[in-house]
Design a protein around this motif. Sequence first.
Motif, PDB file in Angstrom:
ATOM      1  N   THR A 101       0.840  -1.196   0.000  1.00  0.00           N
ATOM      2  CA  THR A 101       0.000   0.000   0.000  1.00  0.00           C
ATOM      3  C   THR A 101       0.872   1.242   0.000  1.00  0.00           C
ATOM      4  O   THR A 101       1.915   1.276   0.672  1.00  0.00           O
ATOM      5  N   LEU A 102       0.453   2.255  -0.757  1.00  0.00           N
ATOM      6  CA  LEU A 102       1.099   3.560  -0.703  1.00  0.00           C
ATOM      7  C   LEU A 102       0.163   4.532  -0.013  1.00  0.00           C
ATOM      8  O   LEU A 102      -1.016   4.638  -0.361  1.00  0.00           O
ATOM      9  N   SER A 103       0.683   5.247   0.962  1.00  0.00           N
ATOM     10  CA  SER A 103      -0.083   6.237   1.706  1.00  0.00           C
ATOM     11  C   SER A 103       0.623   7.575   1.650  1.00  0.00           C
ATOM     12  O   SER A 103       1.842   7.654   1.410  1.00  0.00           O
ATOM     13  N   VAL A 104      -0.120   8.650   1.866  1.00  0.00           N
ATOM     14  CA  VAL A 104       0.468   9.981   1.971  1.00  0.00           C
ATOM     15  C   VAL A 104       0.398  10.407   3.432  1.00  0.00           C
ATOM     16  O   VAL A 104      -0.612  10.192   4.110  1.00  0.00           O
ATOM     17  N   VAL A 105       1.504  10.972   3.921  1.00  0.00           N
ATOM     18  CA  VAL A 105       1.618  11.321   5.329  1.00  0.00           C
ATOM     19  C   VAL A 105       1.988  12.800   5.453  1.00  0.00           C
ATOM     20  O   VAL A 105       2.772  13.326   4.657  1.00  0.00           O
ATOM     21  N   ASP A 106       1.427  13.452   6.456  1.00  0.00           N
ATOM     22  CA  ASP A 106       1.813  14.817   6.806  1.00  0.00           C
ATOM     23  C   ASP A 106       2.847  14.730   7.926  1.00  0.00           C
ATOM     24  O   ASP A 106       2.540  14.267   9.020  1.00  0.00           O
ATOM     25  N   TYR A 107       4.077  15.159   7.638  1.00  0.00           N
ATOM     26  CA  TYR A 107       5.131  14.961   8.640  1.00  0.00           C
ATOM     27  C   TYR A 107       4.994  15.902   9.838  1.00  0.00           C
ATOM     28  O   TYR A 107       5.664  15.702  10.855  1.00  0.00           O
ATOM     29  N   THR A 108       4.112  16.904   9.760  1.00  0.00           N
ATOM     30  CA  THR A 108       3.964  17.821  10.889  1.00  0.00           C
ATOM     31  C   THR A 108       3.047  17.278  11.970  1.00  0.00           C
ATOM     32  O   THR A 108       3.098  17.740  13.115  1.00  0.00           O
TER      33      THR A 108
ATOM     34  N   GLY B 256       1.733  13.601  11.529  1.00  0.00           N
ATOM     35  CA  GLY B 256       1.654  12.152  11.397  1.00  0.00           C
ATOM     36  C   GLY B 256       0.379  11.628  10.785  1.00  0.00           C
ATOM     37  O   GLY B 256       0.202  10.405  10.697  1.00  0.00           O
ATOM     38  N   SER B 257      -0.520  12.502  10.359  1.00  0.00           N
ATOM     39  CA  SER B 257      -1.777  12.026   9.766  1.00  0.00           C
ATOM     40  C   SER B 257      -1.479  11.283   8.468  1.00  0.00           C
ATOM     41  O   SER B 257      -0.643  11.695   7.668  1.00  0.00           O
ATOM     42  N   VAL B 258      -2.189  10.167   8.266  1.00  0.00           N
ATOM     43  CA  VAL B 258      -1.915   9.296   7.125  1.00  0.00           C
ATOM     44  C   VAL B 258      -3.199   8.968   6.387  1.00  0.00           C
ATOM     45  O   VAL B 258      -4.265   8.812   7.001  1.00  0.00           O
TER      46      VAL B 258
END
Length: 230
Positions: free
Chosen positions: A171-178, A180-182
């Motif tokens: 699976t490929l997910s997008v994450v917000d590094y500020t 951790g939301s995925v």
Amino acid sequence: MALLNKKYSDVHTKTGDEKTALKQKYDDGHINTLLDLAEQEVNPEFGALLYQIQEMQDDITEVRRYLTEEVGDGAKGDTGPQGPQGQAGTNGSDGKDAGVYGSDLKILPNQFMSNDDGKALNFAVIEDDNKSTIGVRVNEADCELFAMIPIPEGKSVSSFQVFASDRLTTTLSVVDYTNGSVQNVAIGDTTKAISLGKKPLASTSTNYVSITVVTTATNQVIYGAKLTLT
């Protein structure tokens, strides 16, 4: 090679108004007095001195031209730290296109790490028992492998693929590094490239992608992966 220390000393120590007065004498053409004395054979050594000064000035002018027109700020040449091949350059290890070959961003086995699902040795290990191949695997069957990769600035991810010894769900997910939301973006398996659909995932100032590989046994090896960029 580092820049060597200078060998020359200051010609004069005049500053402020005194230095301005010297410049005025130059502007008034008094430098030509030396040239006149040389041409009149009164002081021919002045001619030799002026010749060498002009040669040095020509060299300095060429160095300035090269640095400003071809190198930039002096740090951006091919082998400079910010140059295309330098560490911080476009294709360097820390550059925005690091690991990119053509349109593929390569993901190496050492970029995968295990999650905490295992009970004891929940870490990824390099598998090299088969001397003809190398990759990464889990040390407990309950674990999965994750790779987290920034998208190069100005690029988008259109597809991804994981290369493995077995057919595994990925699976490929997008994450917000500020924070951790995925969010899951695409799912498939390791037998083919997986498209992200009609709208590629664009790079932003805060996002990166996470690739999850659902391993189910400790003998399943991940050889690497790639993101296809547009």
